[in-house]
Design an enzyme around this catalytic site. Sequence first.
Site, short mmCIF file in Angstrom:
data_model
loop_
_atom_site.label_atom_id
_atom_site.label_comp_id
_atom_site.label_asym_id
_atom_site.label_seq_id
_atom_site.Cartn_x
_atom_site.Cartn_y
_atom_site.Cartn_z
N GLU A 222 53.11 -4.79 60.21
CA GLU A 222 52.00 -4.35 59.36
C GLU A 222 52.48 -3.27 58.40
O GLU A 222 52.16 -3.29 57.20
CB GLU A 222 50.88 -3.81 60.23
CG GLU A 222 49.71 -3.20 59.44
CD GLU A 222 48.96 -2.17 60.23
OE1 GLU A 222 48.19 -1.41 59.61
OE2 GLU A 222 49.14 -2.11 61.46
N ASP B 146 52.49 -3.93 54.35
CA ASP B 146 51.73 -3.06 53.45
C ASP B 146 52.57 -2.68 52.25
O ASP B 146 52.10 -2.69 51.10
CB ASP B 146 51.27 -1.82 54.22
CG ASP B 146 50.58 -0.81 53.32
OD1 ASP B 146 49.52 -1.13 52.77
OD2 ASP B 146 51.12 0.30 53.17
N ASP C 94 44.82 -5.59 59.15
CA ASP C 94 46.14 -5.40 59.77
C ASP C 94 46.88 -6.72 59.90
O ASP C 94 48.09 -6.81 59.64
CB ASP C 94 45.99 -4.78 61.16
CG ASP C 94 45.54 -3.33 61.12
OD1 ASP C 94 45.54 -2.73 60.03
OD2 ASP C 94 45.18 -2.80 62.20
N GLU D 239 48.38 -7.91 56.61
CA GLU D 239 49.60 -7.20 56.25
C GLU D 239 50.75 -7.55 57.19
O GLU D 239 51.91 -7.65 56.74
CB GLU D 239 49.34 -5.70 56.25
CG GLU D 239 48.39 -5.27 55.13
CD GLU D 239 48.05 -3.80 55.17
OE1 GLU D 239 47.60 -3.27 54.15
OE2 GLU D 239 48.23 -3.17 56.25
#
Length: 229
Positions: free
Chosen positions: A47, A51, A120, A123
């Site tokens: 994650e 991101d 979450d 990502e």
Amino acid sequence: MTKRAKVERADLEARLGYRFLDPDLATLALTHLSAQAAGGRSYQRLEFLGDRVLGVVVADRLYRSFPSASEGELSMRLAKLVRRETCAAIAAEWDVGPHALLGVGEARGGGRKKAAILSDLCESLIGAVFVDGGFEAARDLIERAWGERLTADAEPARDAKTALQEWAQGRALAAPRYEEAARSGPAHAPLFVMRVAVSGYEPETGEASSKRAAEQAAAQAFLDRWSTP
């Protein structure tokens, strides 16, 4: 992996438009902290990576799509495209929820539909595709999934700081307060994280290569969260 699990994974990969070379990596990208075995791993690291990859891809696309846009406008568009709500919407379009590996308590608590978890998962899957297939594969995934969102609203974005000040005034609140929350990077290419606070509301943050642009991004993040009906 059971035959049913393989079919379900294939269905998810079809919606993603990407087939994993490493099935274990895909499983890790779907494993919530509540489901990891003792000493095991969850999707948190993926994650984190996803991101950052998402931010780079979207920033690059905005830079090329809006050649006349100011840094502040680009920052506001970026904040809107990578915020939690957008990522959760993408995950819902991928129908990731049923594939999430959750602990019993989280599953019973409706975790498969929680915006925070869906965001979450979005990502973490981007991070997994980046690790499994490289940057080009991750970029293709993002550009397919975000689609017209990347170039929508072609008119210049409104000044978020002004809009937030007017929003606060309309509710008889004190003017928004901005402060530097963090700074990183070398002197020639700094990255600022600015925080905006309005009395009675949780603060929001925004990041950019200048304080002014980071303030705009923070103001936009606040408006996105609190000014909608």
